[in-house]
Scaffold this active site. Sequence first.
Site, PDB file in Angstrom:
ATOM      1  N   ASN A  97       0.821  -1.203   0.000  1.00  0.00           N
ATOM      2  CA  ASN A  97       0.000   0.000   0.000  1.00  0.00           C
ATOM      3  C   ASN A  97       0.858   1.257   0.000  1.00  0.00           C
ATOM      4  OD1 ASN A  97      -2.052  -1.830   0.215  1.00  0.00           O
ATOM      5  ND2 ASN A  97      -2.341  -1.550   2.411  1.00  0.00           N
ATOM      6  N   ASP A 152      -0.668   4.202   1.058  1.00  0.00           N
ATOM      7  CA  ASP A 152      -1.527   5.165   1.764  1.00  0.00           C
ATOM      8  C   ASP A 152      -0.937   5.719   3.052  1.00  0.00           C
ATOM      9  OD1 ASP A 152      -3.716   2.359   2.631  1.00  0.00           O
ATOM     10  OD2 ASP A 152      -1.924   3.058   3.656  1.00  0.00           O
ATOM     11  N   HIS A 162       5.877  -0.358  -2.766  1.00  0.00           N
ATOM     12  CA  HIS A 162       5.401   0.415  -3.924  1.00  0.00           C
ATOM     13  C   HIS A 162       5.445   1.919  -3.689  1.00  0.00           C
ATOM     14  CE1 HIS A 162       2.951  -3.435  -4.961  1.00  0.00           C
ATOM     15  NE2 HIS A 162       4.197  -3.529  -5.362  1.00  0.00           N
ATOM     16  N   CYS A 174       9.607  20.912  -9.119  1.00  0.00           N
ATOM     17  CA  CYS A 174      10.624  20.642  -8.099  1.00  0.00           C
ATOM     18  C   CYS A 174      11.106  21.963  -7.487  1.00  0.00           C
ATOM     19  CB  CYS A 174      11.804  19.907  -8.758  1.00  0.00           C
ATOM     20  SG  CYS A 174      13.209  19.691  -7.679  1.00  0.00           S
ATOM     21  N   CYS A 191      15.094  22.309  -8.438  1.00  0.00           N
ATOM     22  CA  CYS A 191      15.658  22.579  -9.780  1.00  0.00           C
ATOM     23  C   CYS A 191      14.610  23.016 -10.789  1.00  0.00           C
ATOM     24  CB  CYS A 191      16.384  21.326 -10.301  1.00  0.00           C
ATOM     25  SG  CYS A 191      15.239  20.037 -10.886  1.00  0.00           S
ATOM     26  N   GLY A 225      -5.101  -9.157   3.298  1.00  0.00           N
ATOM     27  CA  GLY A 225      -5.785  -8.212   2.409  1.00  0.00           C
ATOM     28  C   GLY A 225      -5.111  -7.968   1.085  1.00  0.00           C
ATOM     29  N   THR A 226      -4.611  -9.044   0.457  1.00  0.00           N
ATOM     30  CA  THR A 226      -4.058  -8.858  -0.883  1.00  0.00           C
ATOM     31  C   THR A 226      -4.622  -9.911  -1.828  1.00  0.00           C
ATOM     32  OG1 THR A 226      -2.048  -8.691  -2.229  1.00  0.00           O
ATOM     33  CG2 THR A 226      -1.958 -10.228  -0.375  1.00  0.00           C
ATOM     34  N   SER A 227      -4.850  -9.477  -3.082  1.00  0.00           N
ATOM     35  CA  SER A 227      -5.377 -10.416  -4.082  1.00  0.00           C
ATOM     36  C   SER A 227      -4.257 -11.296  -4.626  1.00  0.00           C
ATOM     37  CB  SER A 227      -6.019  -9.631  -5.232  1.00  0.00           C
ATOM     38  OG  SER A 227      -5.047  -8.739  -5.800  1.00  0.00           O
TER      39      SER A 227
HETATM   40  C1  BV8 Z   1       7.927  -5.097 -11.781  1.00  0.00           C
HETATM   41  C2  BV8 Z   1       1.277   1.685  -6.739  1.00  0.00           C
HETATM   42  C3  BV8 Z   1       9.988  -5.548 -12.820  1.00  0.00           C
HETATM   43  C4  BV8 Z   1       0.531   2.471  -7.755  1.00  0.00           C
HETATM   44  C5  BV8 Z   1       1.094  -0.643  -7.458  1.00  0.00           C
HETATM   45  C6  BV8 Z   1       2.371 -10.785 -16.063  1.00  0.00           C
HETATM   46  C7  BV8 Z   1       2.551 -11.761 -15.093  1.00  0.00           C
HETATM   47  C8  BV8 Z   1       3.180 -11.469 -13.886  1.00  0.00           C
HETATM   48  C9  BV8 Z   1       3.647 -10.183 -13.628  1.00  0.00           C
HETATM   49  C10 BV8 Z   1       3.450  -9.234 -14.602  1.00  0.00           C
HETATM   50  C11 BV8 Z   1       2.823  -9.506 -15.807  1.00  0.00           C
HETATM   51  N1  BV8 Z   1       2.798  -8.365 -16.516  1.00  0.00           N
HETATM   52  C12 BV8 Z   1       3.384  -7.370 -15.821  1.00  0.00           C
HETATM   53  C13 BV8 Z   1       3.798  -7.906 -14.671  1.00  0.00           C
HETATM   54  C14 BV8 Z   1       4.484  -7.222 -13.612  1.00  0.00           C
HETATM   55  C15 BV8 Z   1       3.493  -6.381 -12.818  1.00  0.00           C
HETATM   56  C16 BV8 Z   1       2.374  -7.224 -12.262  1.00  0.00           C
HETATM   57  O1  BV8 Z   1       2.567  -7.945 -11.305  1.00  0.00           O
HETATM   58  N2  BV8 Z   1       1.189  -7.099 -12.888  1.00  0.00           N
HETATM   59  C17 BV8 Z   1       0.064  -7.896 -12.425  1.00  0.00           C
HETATM   60  C18 BV8 Z   1      -1.177  -6.999 -12.352  1.00  0.00           C
HETATM   61  C19 BV8 Z   1      -0.144  -9.046 -13.407  1.00  0.00           C
HETATM   62  N3  BV8 Z   1       4.293  -5.870 -11.744  1.00  0.00           N
HETATM   63  C20 BV8 Z   1       4.985  -4.731 -11.929  1.00  0.00           C
HETATM   64  O2  BV8 Z   1       4.946  -4.039 -12.923  1.00  0.00           O
HETATM   65  C21 BV8 Z   1       5.897  -4.383 -10.773  1.00  0.00           C
HETATM   66  N4  BV8 Z   1       7.209  -4.120 -11.246  1.00  0.00           N
HETATM   67  O3  BV8 Z   1       7.520  -6.187 -12.037  1.00  0.00           O
HETATM   68  O4  BV8 Z   1       9.220  -4.694 -12.021  1.00  0.00           O
HETATM   69  C22 BV8 Z   1       9.707  -5.092 -14.209  1.00  0.00           C
HETATM   70  C23 BV8 Z   1      10.139  -3.838 -14.573  1.00  0.00           C
HETATM   71  C24 BV8 Z   1       9.927  -3.426 -15.888  1.00  0.00           C
HETATM   72  C25 BV8 Z   1       9.245  -4.260 -16.785  1.00  0.00           C
HETATM   73  C26 BV8 Z   1       8.762  -5.509 -16.370  1.00  0.00           C
HETATM   74  C27 BV8 Z   1       8.990  -5.944 -15.082  1.00  0.00           C
HETATM   75  C28 BV8 Z   1       5.397  -3.136 -10.087  1.00  0.00           C
HETATM   76  C29 BV8 Z   1       4.071  -3.444  -9.419  1.00  0.00           C
HETATM   77  C30 BV8 Z   1       3.662  -2.247  -8.561  1.00  0.00           C
HETATM   78  C31 BV8 Z   1       2.512  -1.522  -9.216  1.00  0.00           C
HETATM   79  N5  BV8 Z   1       2.042  -0.483  -8.319  1.00  0.00           N
HETATM   80  N6  BV8 Z   1       0.705   0.354  -6.647  1.00  0.00           N
HETATM   81  C32 BV8 Z   1      -0.844   2.835  -7.283  1.00  0.00           C
HETATM   82  O5  BV8 Z   1      -1.251   2.453  -6.159  1.00  0.00           O
HETATM   83  O6  BV8 Z   1      -1.517   3.531  -8.070  1.00  0.00           O
HETATM   84  S1  BV8 Z   1       0.393  -2.159  -7.332  1.00  0.00           S
HETATM   85  C33 BV8 Z   1      -1.151  -2.028  -6.697  1.00  0.00           C
HETATM   86  O7  BV8 Z   1      -1.664  -3.363  -6.645  1.00  0.00           O
HETATM   87  C34 BV8 Z   1      -1.226  -1.537  -5.279  1.00  0.00           C
HETATM   88  O8  BV8 Z   1       0.008  -1.248  -4.681  1.00  0.00           O
HETATM   89  C35 BV8 Z   1      -1.834  -2.710  -4.564  1.00  0.00           C
HETATM   90  O9  BV8 Z   1      -1.458  -2.784  -3.257  1.00  0.00           O
HETATM   91  C36 BV8 Z   1      -1.281  -3.803  -5.385  1.00  0.00           C
HETATM   92  C37 BV8 Z   1      -1.763  -5.161  -5.192  1.00  0.00           C
HETATM   93  O10 BV8 Z   1      -3.125  -5.106  -5.032  1.00  0.00           O
HETATM   94  P1  BV8 Z   1      -3.669  -5.560  -3.584  1.00  0.00           P
HETATM   95  O11 BV8 Z   1      -2.944  -4.794  -2.539  1.00  0.00           O
HETATM   96  O12 BV8 Z   1      -3.626  -7.025  -3.508  1.00  0.00           O
HETATM   97  O13 BV8 Z   1      -5.125  -4.989  -3.643  1.00  0.00           O
HETATM   98  P2  BV8 Z   1      -6.356  -5.602  -4.438  1.00  0.00           P
HETATM   99  O14 BV8 Z   1      -7.371  -4.515  -4.539  1.00  0.00           O
HETATM  100  O15 BV8 Z   1      -5.877  -6.294  -5.677  1.00  0.00           O
HETATM  101  O16 BV8 Z   1      -6.905  -6.747  -3.475  1.00  0.00           O
HETATM  102  C38 BV8 Z   1      -7.454  -6.381  -2.234  1.00  0.00           C
HETATM  103  C39 BV8 Z   1      -7.709  -7.677  -1.483  1.00  0.00           C
HETATM  104  O17 BV8 Z   1      -8.198  -7.337  -0.180  1.00  0.00           O
HETATM  105  C40 BV8 Z   1      -8.754  -8.561  -2.125  1.00  0.00           C
HETATM  106  O18 BV8 Z   1      -8.271  -9.895  -2.149  1.00  0.00           O
HETATM  107  C41 BV8 Z   1      -9.956  -8.463  -1.176  1.00  0.00           C
HETATM  108  O19 BV8 Z   1     -10.674  -9.679  -1.076  1.00  0.00           O
HETATM  109  C42 BV8 Z   1      -9.285  -8.169   0.129  1.00  0.00           C
HETATM  110  N7  BV8 Z   1     -10.094  -7.432   1.100  1.00  0.00           N
HETATM  111  C43 BV8 Z   1     -11.125  -6.571   0.865  1.00  0.00           C
HETATM  112  N8  BV8 Z   1     -11.592  -6.092   2.061  1.00  0.00           N
HETATM  113  C44 BV8 Z   1     -10.809  -6.654   3.037  1.00  0.00           C
HETATM  114  C45 BV8 Z   1      -9.868  -7.497   2.432  1.00  0.00           C
HETATM  115  N9  BV8 Z   1      -8.963  -8.203   3.137  1.00  0.00           N
HETATM  116  C46 BV8 Z   1      -8.994  -8.082   4.484  1.00  0.00           C
HETATM  117  N10 BV8 Z   1      -9.861  -7.283   5.136  1.00  0.00           N
HETATM  118  C47 BV8 Z   1     -10.783  -6.558   4.454  1.00  0.00           C
HETATM  119  N11 BV8 Z   1     -11.653  -5.776   5.114  1.00  0.00           N
HETATM  120 ZN    ZN Z   2      14.588  18.632  -9.208  1.00  0.00          ZN
END
Ligand code: BV8
Ligand code: ZN
Length: 247
Positions: free
Chosen positions: A109, A111, A126, A154, A157, A194-196
């Site tokens: 997160n 936040d 992240h 910035c 700069c 709390g992560t998917s």
């Molecule tokens: C990278 C910041 C190397 C921005 C975020 C194909 C296959 C595998 C991987 C990839 C692929 N294609 C691309 C990739 C890589 C990609 C990736 O994994 N994509 C996924 C979608 C397939 N990853 C990246 O790009 C990462 N970098 O790999 O670097 C690289 C470099 C260059 C080129 C290639 C590779 C960077 C990933 C970071 C992205 N930024 N956030 C923003 O917030 O705007 S990720 C974003 O998703 C958030 O940070 C979030 O936290 C994260 C994961 O989501 P979750 O936290 O799990 O949240 P979600 O809503 O999905 O689920 C919530 C869960 O809570 C649910 O299960 C629900 O049931 C549950 N819930 C609900 N209520 C409750 C609860 N649980 C408990 N209590 C409750 N009350």
């Molecule tokens: Zn700067």
Amino acid sequence: MPIEACHTISERLRQRFSTARSVFVLTGAGVSAESGVPTFRGGGKEGVWKGLPFSVISSAAMVERDLPAVWEWFDYRRDLLEKLKPNPAHDALARWQSRFENFTLVTQNIDGLHEAAGSNDVLELHGNIWRARCLECEKREDLRGCDNARPPVCQECGGAIRPDVVLFGEMLPPGVFEEAAERASQCDVCLVVGTSAIVYPAAALPEIARAAGAFVVEINPELTPLSAMCDEVIQGKAGEVLPLFEI
Ligand code: BV8
Ligand code: ZN
């Protein structure tokens, strides 16, 4: 893998938790859901902003293509977050940092609610929505307290600035994942809250813990791709389940 009805901590887990020397926790958007922060997925839907799926508006390509649109999306989210507070899940995790010999909290997160609840040394995979970064000189700006009227450029700069968060297609901050993976490989108990579990490399951390022999527990109202690998799955809300570990 036993699936506990929500609101129960099995004797086995209670025993493991109370005798653990090293506890590792990975949180996702679900840990902030009860604070009112919308999650990105879950319930079979993916977040959308002005018609753009979350994975597009929060992507490296979008910063290149339309930085003002990215800022509009993040300004909206900071506005929303400004009013929100940590919930009992964040509070419990903050209490646990002094309860174990080793305690690691890793979050996906951005936040800032773990820190707001009193957690220190949080590994933010992240980045953080309350920081901006200069595209020219990399200087970080704190966006808190400027009542959301973020600086246009910035202050050092005059270069363009962007949210200091990791967008899709971007590398994580150097060293943070490696540190998290090291801690995951040494823990006795790993809680996944709390992560998917579809965003990598974050979702690999519980797998690393498991491979190293940790007892892995998922806390989530829904099942995820990780559930089958866990030793226990507690289908419940983080804010209701985590405090039960302390009774
Ligand atoms: C990278 C910041 C190397 C921005 C975020 C194909 C296959 C595998 C991987 C990839 C692929 N294609 C691309 C990739 C890589 C990609 C990736 O994994 N994509 C996924 C979608 C397939 N990853 C990246 O790009 C990462 N970098 O790999 O670097 C690289 C470099 C260059 C080129 C290639 C590779 C960077 C990933 C970071 C992205 N930024 N956030 C923003 O917030 O705007 S990720 C974003 O998703 C958030 O940070 C979030 O936290 C994260 C994961 O989501 P979750 O936290 O799990 O949240 P979600 O809503 O999905 O689920 C919530 C869960 O809570 C649910 O299960 C629900 O049931 C549950 N819930 C609900 N209520 C409750 C609860 N649980 C408990 N209590 C409750 N009350
Ligand atoms: Zn700067």
